[in-house]
Scaffold this motif. Structure first.
Motif, PDB file in Angstrom:
ATOM      1  N   THR A   1     -22.594  87.831 -64.025  1.00 57.78           N
ATOM      2  CA  THR A   1     -21.790  86.946 -65.033  1.00 57.78           C
ATOM      3  C   THR A   1     -21.804  87.236 -66.610  1.00 57.78           C
ATOM      4  OG1 THR A   1     -23.829  85.845 -65.307  1.00 57.78           O
ATOM      5  CG2 THR A   1     -22.562  85.227 -63.659  1.00 57.78           C
ATOM      6  N   ILE A   2     -21.491  86.503 -67.711  1.00 62.28           N
ATOM      7  CA  ILE A   2     -21.463  86.623 -69.006  1.00 62.28           C
ATOM      8  C   ILE A   2     -22.627  87.056 -69.633  1.00 62.28           C
ATOM      9  CG2 ILE A   2     -20.279  85.560 -71.559  1.00 62.28           C
ATOM     10  CD1 ILE A   2     -18.041  85.471 -69.970  1.00 62.28           C
ATOM     11  N   PRO A   3     -23.399  86.111 -69.253  1.00 61.52           N
ATOM     12  CA  PRO A   3     -25.096  85.892 -69.510  1.00 61.52           C
ATOM     13  C   PRO A   3     -25.221  87.144 -68.981  1.00 61.52           C
ATOM     14  CG  PRO A   3     -24.170  83.854 -68.360  1.00 61.52           C
ATOM     15  CD  PRO A   3     -22.993  84.707 -68.416  1.00 61.52           C
ATOM     16  N   GLU A   4     -25.457  87.670 -67.961  1.00 62.70           N
ATOM     17  CA  GLU A   4     -26.542  88.659 -67.549  1.00 62.70           C
ATOM     18  C   GLU A   4     -25.548  89.582 -68.322  1.00 62.70           C
ATOM     19  OE1 GLU A   4     -27.116  87.704 -62.691  1.00 62.70           O
ATOM     20  OE2 GLU A   4     -24.911  88.158 -63.141  1.00 62.70           O
TER      21      GLU A   4
ATOM     22  N   GLN B   1     -11.579 104.186 -78.554  1.00 65.25           N
ATOM     23  CA  GLN B   1     -12.947 103.485 -78.242  1.00 65.25           C
ATOM     24  C   GLN B   1     -14.415 104.699 -78.224  1.00 65.25           C
ATOM     25  OE1 GLN B   1     -13.513 101.579 -74.693  1.00 65.25           O
ATOM     26  NE2 GLN B   1     -11.723 100.227 -74.691  1.00 65.25           N
TER      27      GLN B   1
ATOM     28  N   ASN C   1     -24.869  89.718 -70.597  1.00 66.01           N
ATOM     29  CA  ASN C   1     -25.486  90.120 -72.273  1.00 66.01           C
ATOM     30  C   ASN C   1     -26.482  90.203 -72.068  1.00 66.01           C
ATOM     31  OD1 ASN C   1     -22.825  88.827 -73.967  1.00 66.01           O
ATOM     32  ND2 ASN C   1     -23.653  86.422 -73.584  1.00 66.01           N
TER      33      ASN C   1
ATOM     34  N   LEU D   1     -21.118 102.536 -84.026  1.00 67.43           N
ATOM     35  CA  LEU D   1     -20.265 101.579 -82.437  1.00 67.43           C
ATOM     36  C   LEU D   1     -20.000 100.061 -83.120  1.00 67.43           C
ATOM     37  CD1 LEU D   1     -20.795 103.173 -79.066  1.00 67.43           C
ATOM     38  CD2 LEU D   1     -19.191 103.376 -80.570  1.00 67.43           C
TER      39      LEU D   1
ATOM     40  N   ILE E   1     -17.986  97.781 -81.364  1.00 68.54           N
ATOM     41  CA  ILE E   1     -18.344  97.267 -80.199  1.00 68.54           C
ATOM     42  C   ILE E   1     -19.156  96.704 -80.723  1.00 68.54           C
ATOM     43  CG2 ILE E   1     -18.902  98.125 -78.132  1.00 68.54           C
ATOM     44  CD1 ILE E   1     -17.040 100.723 -78.514  1.00 68.54           C
TER      45      ILE E   1
ATOM     46  N   LEU F   1     -17.531  93.426 -70.409  1.00 75.89           N
ATOM     47  CA  LEU F   1     -17.549  91.860 -70.762  1.00 75.89           C
ATOM     48  C   LEU F   1     -16.451  91.367 -71.134  1.00 75.89           C
ATOM     49  CD1 LEU F   1     -19.561  89.387 -71.085  1.00 75.89           C
ATOM     50  CD2 LEU F   1     -20.014  91.355 -73.396  1.00 75.89           C
ATOM     51  N   ILE F   2     -14.881  91.703 -72.057  1.00 77.36           N
ATOM     52  CA  ILE F   2     -14.546  91.827 -72.642  1.00 77.36           C
ATOM     53  C   ILE F   2     -13.176  91.056 -71.552  1.00 77.36           C
ATOM     54  CG2 ILE F   2     -11.869  92.113 -73.660  1.00 77.36           C
ATOM     55  CD1 ILE F   2     -13.383  93.429 -75.348  1.00 77.36           C
TER      56      ILE F   2
ATOM     57  N   CYS G   1     -19.604  91.109 -59.961  1.00 73.27           N
ATOM     58  CA  CYS G   1     -20.804  89.844 -59.507  1.00 73.27           C
ATOM     59  C   CYS G   1     -21.290  89.723 -60.475  1.00 73.27           C
ATOM     60  CB  CYS G   1     -21.148  89.977 -58.097  1.00 73.27           C
ATOM     61  SG  CYS G   1     -21.638  92.027 -58.733  1.00 73.27           S
TER      62      CYS G   1
ATOM     63  N   ALA H   1     -14.881  87.907 -69.825  1.00 68.76           N
ATOM     64  CA  ALA H   1     -14.374  86.916 -70.897  1.00 68.76           C
ATOM     65  C   ALA H   1     -13.258  86.047 -71.155  1.00 68.76           C
ATOM     66  CB  ALA H   1     -15.324  86.923 -72.297  1.00 68.76           C
ATOM     67  N   LEU H   2     -12.480  87.317 -70.969  1.00 71.38           N
ATOM     68  CA  LEU H   2     -10.801  87.494 -71.461  1.00 71.38           C
ATOM     69  C   LEU H   2     -10.416  86.866 -69.976  1.00 71.38           C
ATOM     70  CD1 LEU H   2      -9.855  90.034 -73.912  1.00 71.38           C
ATOM     71  CD2 LEU H   2      -9.970  87.209 -74.825  1.00 71.38           C
TER      72      LEU H   2
ATOM     73  N   ILE I   1     -18.884  87.584 -78.682  1.00 71.79           N
ATOM     74  CA  ILE I   1     -18.769  87.484 -77.169  1.00 71.79           C
ATOM     75  C   ILE I   1     -19.770  85.838 -76.962  1.00 71.79           C
ATOM     76  CG2 ILE I   1     -18.250  87.699 -74.684  1.00 71.79           C
ATOM     77  CD1 ILE I   1     -16.720  90.177 -75.043  1.00 71.79           C
TER      78      ILE I   1
ATOM     79  N   VAL J   1     -12.791  82.695 -76.716  1.00 74.87           N
ATOM     80  CA  VAL J   1     -13.926  84.283 -76.792  1.00 74.87           C
ATOM     81  C   VAL J   1     -12.390  84.998 -77.813  1.00 74.87           C
ATOM     82  CG1 VAL J   1     -14.400  86.174 -75.366  1.00 74.87           C
ATOM     83  CG2 VAL J   1     -15.015  84.308 -75.198  1.00 74.87           C
TER      84      VAL J   1
ATOM     85  N   LEU K   1     -11.327  87.864 -80.721  1.00 76.55           N
ATOM     86  CA  LEU K   1     -11.254  88.708 -80.428  1.00 76.55           C
ATOM     87  C   LEU K   1      -9.645  89.188 -81.627  1.00 76.55           C
ATOM     88  CD1 LEU K   1     -12.701  89.851 -77.197  1.00 76.55           C
ATOM     89  CD2 LEU K   1     -14.096  89.761 -78.972  1.00 76.55           C
TER      90      LEU K   1
ATOM     91  N   LEU L   1     -22.722 101.243 -73.257  1.00 71.65           N
ATOM     92  CA  LEU L   1     -22.532 100.181 -74.482  1.00 71.65           C
ATOM     93  C   LEU L   1     -20.672  99.874 -74.029  1.00 71.65           C
ATOM     94  CD1 LEU L   1     -23.337  98.032 -75.985  1.00 71.65           C
ATOM     95  CD2 LEU L   1     -23.212  99.646 -77.815  1.00 71.65           C
ATOM     96  N   ILE L   2     -19.948 100.890 -74.502  1.00 74.63           N
ATOM     97  CA  ILE L   2     -18.193 100.822 -74.357  1.00 74.63           C
ATOM     98  C   ILE L   2     -18.358 100.545 -72.792  1.00 74.63           C
ATOM     99  CG2 ILE L   2     -16.313 102.544 -74.191  1.00 74.63           C
ATOM    100  CD1 ILE L   2     -17.333 104.374 -76.118  1.00 74.63           C
TER     101      ILE L   2
ATOM    102  N   GLU M   1     -22.287  83.085 -55.426  1.00 75.32           N
ATOM    103  CA  GLU M   1     -22.250  84.191 -55.777  1.00 75.32           C
ATOM    104  C   GLU M   1     -23.067  85.259 -54.618  1.00 75.32           C
ATOM    105  OE1 GLU M   1     -19.601  86.614 -58.574  1.00 75.32           O
ATOM    106  OE2 GLU M   1     -18.758  84.713 -59.455  1.00 75.32           O
TER     107      GLU M   1
ATOM    108  N   ARG N   1     -19.435  96.617 -72.731  1.00 72.02           N
ATOM    109  CA  ARG N   1     -18.505  95.942 -73.592  1.00 72.02           C
ATOM    110  C   ARG N   1     -16.578  94.915 -72.958  1.00 72.02           C
ATOM    111  NH1 ARG N   1     -12.868  98.024 -75.397  1.00 72.02           N
ATOM    112  NH2 ARG N   1     -12.375  96.877 -77.692  1.00 72.02           N
TER     113      ARG N   1
ATOM    114  N   ILE O   1     -26.515  94.081 -72.701  1.00 80.61           N
ATOM    115  CA  ILE O   1     -26.213  94.545 -73.509  1.00 80.61           C
ATOM    116  C   ILE O   1     -27.192  94.572 -74.244  1.00 80.61           C
ATOM    117  CG2 ILE O   1     -24.511  94.349 -75.542  1.00 80.61           C
ATOM    118  CD1 ILE O   1     -22.075  93.583 -73.501  1.00 80.61           C
TER     119      ILE O   1
ATOM    120  N   VAL P   1     -19.019  92.465 -79.167  1.00 81.59           N
ATOM    121  CA  VAL P   1     -20.261  92.090 -78.064  1.00 81.59           C
ATOM    122  C   VAL P   1     -20.552  91.241 -78.563  1.00 81.59           C
ATOM    123  CG1 VAL P   1     -21.937  92.798 -76.848  1.00 81.59           C
ATOM    124  CG2 VAL P   1     -20.609  94.140 -76.501  1.00 81.59           C
TER     125      VAL P   1
END
Lengths: 313, 517
Positions: free
Chosen positions: A275-278, A190, A280, B346, B349, A259-260, A273, A263-264, B356, B262, B266, A252-253, B374, A256, A283, B353
């Protein structure tokens, strides 16, 4: 011939074929991200061209191979950026020296490094010599990205694309040669994006690798609400001399990975706590900062404000 | 090095070998036959369309002793000498390296000398767009009225960079891109000539990627020959050389994006990466494919598609007309990221991103609802840091908005749905647009069904306006939120005062804040 160089099998084979058949073009472009050993391969290839051995070339023992290795072969010229860029004057000088017949054999080779740093005038002045170089001259261009090279240059060259190692082979090499465990290899992949040279360096100097670990820890704490860590991070970065881009890369790493996992929907990953949009959003901000470094903003402030924002989310 | 690259070996030597530029060739030939040769030409067009070749052929043809139908014979003394560069009658100048005014002055000084053996002295100035402005201007007079034995041929890929005064002095010929059919024909001819077999699909792929430039096509062919071990060039080989990801992968990624899957996205990205795909190229292809979907859905015309070649493709069926807005949004995101990936250290990466982001793009509302839930349990932890933050802000004397914003968020969450300040502002704006405007700069805070509106010193004007209409607004607020709702407006005296005293008290309540001297 490319024994010590991993990856990019296709390119190595193309070059090998050319050396075996002594069928060389007059202009090549080696393009690929930093750390994909383009120059190393180019040097090996050039050795193969000049080598006197009857058997496998390059032999690494004949006078020609040695001269190229030590950089004083009279018919092999290497051009590097002066200051930051390759200047048009350098290309003009190169043109002039091309007129001179080779001293030792029947060919001359020019290796131009960091072509992406050439300005438009310099690139244009390359055009005519790339199209029809005098006699038995060969030009090898090495560039980090094709995007900043003029299409008129691209169409004159044979292009070899260089890629970082795929993850699987990276991990194998790491475990075989350096004896790292899977977790470690994963992290190194990575951090280096498959650049094996850099990974080797990181193993030799573990501080680099630990930098990320420390920052990771700090960020974990930060997410749990420990604001002071923000200033710890930037302070530490300053003390350890982590440059700004590197620091944002680490961030970023880190995000990321979150996030992954998020998301998965990886199990046991519920402590979070965000969320994905946050994520995003975060990032997006990191990427913005990275592009801002080009215009010289105060990075420490930027990173701090970013971390503050993150903490708030 | 006896090996010469294909595009140099098959550089046309006669007009009839020129491909795809019939009308230009006819005009030039006719001029030679009728002896109506102009003194200055400008050849423009994209790379690899034959500008320099045409200039060289023309230079030989005008000097040829026994030219037939405008073609150089390539056998007479003059042609042979010119071809081997042993006579100084064709002067090829690389304008990109000799771009200064001095070089042009030198040229001007020499123009007056007669040609050494032929009728004409031909100056081919290649890459002429790189001349400096001074050099162009120094050329003007010579270009307008050169001696009768001189012909100038300027060649460039970027005629837009030439000054208008140069353009108006030249006969201008625009070389067009060579059509795919012509390229295919020539490739097949070359392959036959060098005894190499090539698959039909491979030729087509090369022609498509050459983008109308013959030189590109031959370069690619050259490269393919260096990896094919047998004498047959296969489709797969061309694909590896060009680094084109199997279209299938691009399709799968797009499918995954449309399905919000997703994991699938990926996994496919990993496959592409391991195949040695450049991330910038992948992002390009994704954007193109999405563009194709968009265009196909709107026009229904399959000919306009670039990336997706199969009209029956699953993706096309999957997309509904009302998804189109979403897709243009995707393209925008991709275009934005493409620029950033170029400079990133990177790239992979960033690509992950980005994918996603695309995969989750349509679901913000649902996700946002999740946060609210939450948040409730999280607040206890969250308040303390906020306090620290307020103190930090005091010491650094750097006023900023975030703390209040956070406060609004939390309070709205507590109060539940009916108490939305934004909604109130909307209602008020509907009835009194001017008043609505004045509400904008205020910072709202909601507490026990009472709305408090803060104004900075700078927005005193708006504050006054609101103050006047306070009764009115209270009425509207009551109408919206029930009779027990209240409204008040305050002017914030001084920023630092506000941050030091008022704000912490209001956020945390008087009992929780203790000022340390």
């Amino acid at each position: 011939m490319f024994d010590n160089i991993h990856g990019n099998e296709l390119n190595k084979e193309i070059l090998k074929n050319m050396i075996n058949e002594r069928k060389y073009g007059h202009a090549y472009l080696f393009s690929g991200p930093k750390g994909t050993q383009k120059r190393k391969i180019a040097i090996e290839f050039i050795k193969g061209i000049f080598c006197l051995s009857e058997g496998e070339r390059p032999c690494h023992v004949c006078s020609q191979c040695h001269k190229i290795e030590s950089g004083n072969h009279p018919d092999f010229h290497e051009i590097r950026p002066e200051d930051e860029n390759i200047k048009i004057q350098q290309i003009r000088d190169m043109q002039k020296s091309m007129m001179i017949k080779p001293y030792e054999g029947d060919k001359k080779v020019y290796l131009v490094n960091s072509c992406e740093s050439m300005g438009v005038p310099a690139q244009n002045s390359l055009l005519k010599i790339l199209e029809e170089p005098s006699g038995s001259t060969m030009v090898i261009l090495v560039a980090n990205s094709k995007k900043s090279i003029l299409p008129t240059i691209l169409s004159r060259c044979q292009i070899l694309n260089f890629n970082p190692l795929a993850k699987a082979s990276f991990v194998t090499i790491m475990t075989d040669e350096y004896g790292t465990d899977a977790d470690e290899a994963d992290l190194l992949f990575q951090l280096t994006q498959g650049r094996i040279d850099e990974a080797g360096k990181m193993i030799r100097y573990p501080e680099k690798k630990n930098e990320y670990r420390i920052i990771e820890e700090h960020l974990d704490l930060l997410r749990k609400g420990n604001v002071e860590k923000i200033f710890d991070i930037t302070k530490m970065a300053k003390e350890k001399g982590i440059d700004d881009i590197k620091l944002t890369d680490y961030l970023l790493i880190y995000f990321r990975n979150i996030l992954i996992n998020k998301a998965l929907k990886v199990e046991n990953y519920d402590e979070d706590c965000l969320t994905i949009p946050e994520i995003n959003d975060i990032i997006e901000r990191i990427i913005d900062i990275q592009s801002n470094t080009k215009i010289n903003v105060n990075m420490q402030l930027q990173v701090e404000s970013l971390l503050l924002k993150i903490q708030e989310e | 090095m006896e090996y010469v690259a294909l595009y140099r070996r098959y550089r046309p030597k006669e007009f009839r070998e020129m491909i795809g530029q019939e009308n230009i060739v006819t005009i030039l030939k006719n001029q030679i036959i009728m002896d109506k040769i102009a003194h200055a030409y400008l050849f423009s067009g994209t790379r690899g369309t034959g500008k320099t070749s045409a200039a060289k052929i023309f230079a030989r043809a005008v000097n040829c002793e026994n030219n037939s139908q405008g073609e150089p014979c390539n056998t007479c003394e003059s042609c042979i000498n010119l071809e081997s560069n042993s006579v100084m009658d064709i002067i090829e100048i690389d304008a990109a390296s000799n771009r200064g005014v001095d070089e042009i002055r030198e040229l001007r000084d020499k123009v007056k000398y007669l040609p050494s053996m032929g009728k004409y002295k031909v100056y081919i100035i290649d890459e002429v767009h790189m001349l400096t402005m001074e050099a162009f201007n120094a050329l003007l007079k010579t270009l307008e009225e050169p001696p009768s034995h001189a012909i100038f041929i300027l060649a460039t890929t970027e005629p837009n960079k030439l000054p208008a005064t140069i353009l108006s002095r030249c006969q201008r010929f625009n070389f067009k891109r060579i059509s795919a059919e012509d390229i295919i024909k020539q490739l097949l001819y070359v392959c036959k000539d060098i005894d190499v077999e090539i698959e039909d699909a491979a030729v087509k792929l090369i022609a498509k990627n050459a983008d109308g430039a013959m030189r590109d096509a031959l370069s690619i062919l050259d490269q393919c020959m260096s990896i094919s071990r047998d004498n047959i060039i296969e489709y797969e080989e061309v694909k590896t050389i060009l680094g084109i990801t199997d279209n299938q992968i691009v399709y799968s990624i797009i499918e995954a994006i449309l399905d919000w899957d997703v994991k699938k996205a990926l996994v496919n990205l990993d496959i592409a990466y391991n195949m040695g795909k450049e991330m910038t190229q992948l992002i390009d292809q994704l954007a193109l494919a999405l563009r194709d979907i968009l265009i196909y859905k709107i026009t229904g015309n399959a000919d306009l598609m670039v990336e997706i070649r199969d009209e029956e493709s699953e993706i096309l069926k999957k997309v509904q007309l009302d998804d189109l807005e979403k897709i243009s949004e995707y393209i925008e995101i991709l275009a934005d990221r493409e620029n950033k990936i170029k400079f990133s250290s990177l790239p992979k990466i960033l690509m992950e991103v980005t994918l996603i982001k695309l995969c989750t793009w349509t679901k913000p509302e649902k996700a946002a609802a999740g946060v609210r839930e939450e948040r409730g349990s999280y607040q206890a932890v969250k308040k303390e840091p906020a306090l620290e933050r307020a103190q930090i802000l005091q010491t650094s004397q750097k006023p900023s908005a975030p703390p209040e914003k956070a406060a609004v968020k939390e309070d709205t969450a507590e109060a539940g749905k009916p108490f939305s300040w934004n909604q109130a502002v909307k209602e008020i704006s509907k009835e009194k647009p001017l008043l609505g405007m004045s509400l904008g700069p205020g910072k709202a805070k909601i507490e026990n069904k009472k709305i408090l509106l803060y104004y900075d010193e700078a927005n005193k004007f708006h504050y006054d306006a609101i103050l006047k209409e306070k009764e009115q607004i209270t009425k509207i607020v009551r109408k919206l939120f029930g009779d027990d709702a209240g409204f008040d407006v305050k002017l914030r005296e001084n920023d630092s005062e506000f941050f030091m005293k008022t704000l912490p008290l209001e956020i945390f309540g008087e009992d929780k804040v203790d000022f340390i001297k």
